[in-house]
Design an enzyme around this catalytic site. Structure first.
Site, PDB file in Angstrom:
ATOM      1  N   LYS A   1       4.220   0.794   1.255  1.00 24.76           N
ATOM      2  CA  LYS A   1       4.230   1.411  -0.077  1.00 24.76           C
ATOM      3  C   LYS A   1       5.645   1.707  -0.570  1.00 24.76           C
ATOM      4  O   LYS A   1       5.910   1.656  -1.763  1.00 24.76           O
ATOM      5  CB  LYS A   1       3.416   2.710  -0.074  1.00 24.76           C
ATOM      6  CG  LYS A   1       1.914   2.486  -0.051  1.00 24.76           C
ATOM      7  CD  LYS A   1       1.181   3.747  -0.485  1.00 24.76           C
ATOM      8  CE  LYS A   1      -0.322   3.561  -0.437  1.00 24.76           C
ATOM      9  NZ  LYS A   1      -1.052   4.816  -0.708  1.00 24.76           N
TER      10      LYS A   1
ATOM     11  N   LYS B   1      -5.268  -8.024   1.472  1.00 27.71           N
ATOM     12  CA  LYS B   1      -6.330  -7.050   1.265  1.00 27.71           C
ATOM     13  C   LYS B   1      -6.684  -6.929  -0.218  1.00 27.71           C
ATOM     14  O   LYS B   1      -5.791  -6.951  -1.056  1.00 27.71           O
ATOM     15  CB  LYS B   1      -5.786  -5.694   1.744  1.00 27.71           C
ATOM     16  CG  LYS B   1      -6.780  -4.760   2.322  1.00 27.71           C
ATOM     17  CD  LYS B   1      -6.108  -3.510   2.876  1.00 27.71           C
ATOM     18  CE  LYS B   1      -5.417  -2.687   1.811  1.00 27.71           C
ATOM     19  NZ  LYS B   1      -5.402  -1.239   2.071  1.00 27.71           N
TER      20      LYS B   1
ATOM     21  N   LYS C   1      -6.198  -2.018  -5.283  1.00 30.17           N
ATOM     22  CA  LYS C   1      -6.027  -1.651  -6.686  1.00 30.17           C
ATOM     23  C   LYS C   1      -4.602  -1.881  -7.151  1.00 30.17           C
ATOM     24  O   LYS C   1      -4.342  -1.913  -8.340  1.00 30.17           O
ATOM     25  CB  LYS C   1      -6.486  -0.219  -6.987  1.00 30.17           C
ATOM     26  CG  LYS C   1      -6.184   0.818  -5.976  1.00 30.17           C
ATOM     27  CD  LYS C   1      -6.898   2.145  -6.327  1.00 30.17           C
ATOM     28  CE  LYS C   1      -7.286   2.892  -5.075  1.00 30.17           C
ATOM     29  NZ  LYS C   1      -8.191   3.980  -5.242  1.00 30.17           N
TER      30      LYS C   1
END
Ligand code: AMP
Ligand code: TRP
Length: 349
Positions: free
Chosen positions: A118, A201, A204
């Protein structure tokens, strides 16, 4: 017996209100939440404090929180039974997280792969909250003395850290206070991949909306995304791709990730085992199989999407669910924090 008088083991899980839910969240997490509610005492949390570890528009956060709540309800979680609430309404999470910040070691957090993913290249610019994210997650679970945590596969490392924190706390203070939690990672659906790239994966944060099926997509959108989902030139495989443990072999997954993913989605949506699906689809073309998959996906998801929409039009009801849930959550969590402060030696005057 637990604080609330139930003899069932307690479950905690959370979902971030960082944007719409997709099929991966549903199959990997939310549907399981509904399945587990009769056998466990369940606490399901919309983790808004986690959400702000990356930037969230303050004018949208409340609605995003309502949307996750609506998905929980539309998926069949009963708010009279399970506790449903948003994290920021229960201060105990942040309080226990602070104590855990003083238990967890920097070296442990440095190993967390989700932070590395992230934070990306510019790690210096990531928020301190993003770094401490797994510590807050440990507090979420342990402030309810929960023992079981249903999540997708990607959360395994965070749950390991939760166990390490519980163990170190118990050891440092010479108590047997926090339980050792068990992850509940259920089935092949624990890792649903992108419709555009079977090696990534479903997420969102993927810039392409075609990569995922959103819980609020209508029948046309679902059909369109499946029609355009990436495939390969071969026909659908049969049971020969199953290993001894009944899952698709690593070698096949690597060779044909998109075929694997679509078959896994089809099986999961129908709650059907892979062996019977593969026996059924072996040798079919992708166009025939995609028609089957579309029918199943629309059947399962469209009613949930419609119910979510109905609930979102009644935000007073949704807010009421969160208010009641938060009160029930505080009744469990606040005394746990008091006990922790006592163990740590804080003066309570
Ligand atoms: P998040 O949206 O990251 O807060 O995730 C909410 C829940 O959905 C967690 O339990 C995740 O493990 C699960 N999850 C997220 N993405 C996927 C995916 N692609 N496949 C299966 N589970 C997922
Ligand atoms: N980190 C989880 C995710 O991204 C969300 C989460 C926060 C969570 N706190 C939790 C999941 C506690 C399980 C238990 O999906």
């Amino acid at each position: 017996m637990t604080e609330s008088g139930s003899t069932k083991a307690r479950i905690f899980s959370g979902v971030q209100p960082t944007g719409g839910l997709h099929l991966g969240n549903y199959l990997g997490a939310v549907r399981n939440f509904a399945d587990l509610q009769d056998d466990y005492e369940c606490v399901y949390c919309v983790v808004d404090l986690h959400a702000i570890t990356t930037w969230q528009d303050p004018t949208r956060l409340a609605d995003q929180t309502r949307e996750i709540t609506a998905a929980f309800l539309a998926a069949g979680i009963d708010p009279k039974n399970a506790i449903i609430f948003n994290q920021s309404q229960v201060r105990a999470h942040a309080e226990l997280a602070w104590v855990f910040n003083c238990v967890a070691r920097v070296g442990w957090l440095n190993r967390m792969t989700q932070f590395k993913d992230k934070a990306g290249k510019n790690r210096e610019a990531a928020s301190v909250g993003l770094y401490g994210y797994p510590v807050l997650q440990a507090a979420d679970i342990l402030v309810y003395l929960a023992t079981h945590v249903p999540v997708g596969e990607d959360q395994k490392q965070h749950l390991e850290l939760t166990r390490d924190i519980a163990g170190k706390f118990n050891n440092d203070f010479g108590v047997d206070f926090f339980p050792m939690i068990e992850p509940l990672i259920l089935g092949a659906e624990a890792r649903i991949m992108s419709l555009r790239d079977g090696a990534k994966k479903m997420s969102k944060s993927d810039p392409s909306d075609m990569s995922r099926i959103n819980m609020t997509d209508d029948a046309d959108a679902i059909a369109n995304k499946i029609r355009r989902a990436k495939t390969d030139p071969a026909a659908l495989p049969g049971v020969e791709v199953l290993g001894e443990d009944g899952t698709i072999t690593e070698a096949f997954v690597e060779e044909r990730p998109e075929a694997t993913n679509l078959v896994a989605i089809y099986a999961a949506l129908g709650r059907e085992d892979l062996r019977s699906v593969l026996a059924d689809v072996a040798g079919k073309s992708f166009s025939d199989f995609k028609a089957m998959l579309t029918e199943r996906a629309v059947d399962q998801l469209a009613p949930i999407g419609a119910e979510m929409q109905r609930l979102l039009d009644d935000s007073a009801y949704v807010d009421g669910v969160l208010r009641d849930g938060a009160a029930r959550a505080r009744a469990i969590a606040d005394p746990v924090v008091e006990q922790v402060y006592d163990i740590v030696g804080m003066l309570r005057a």
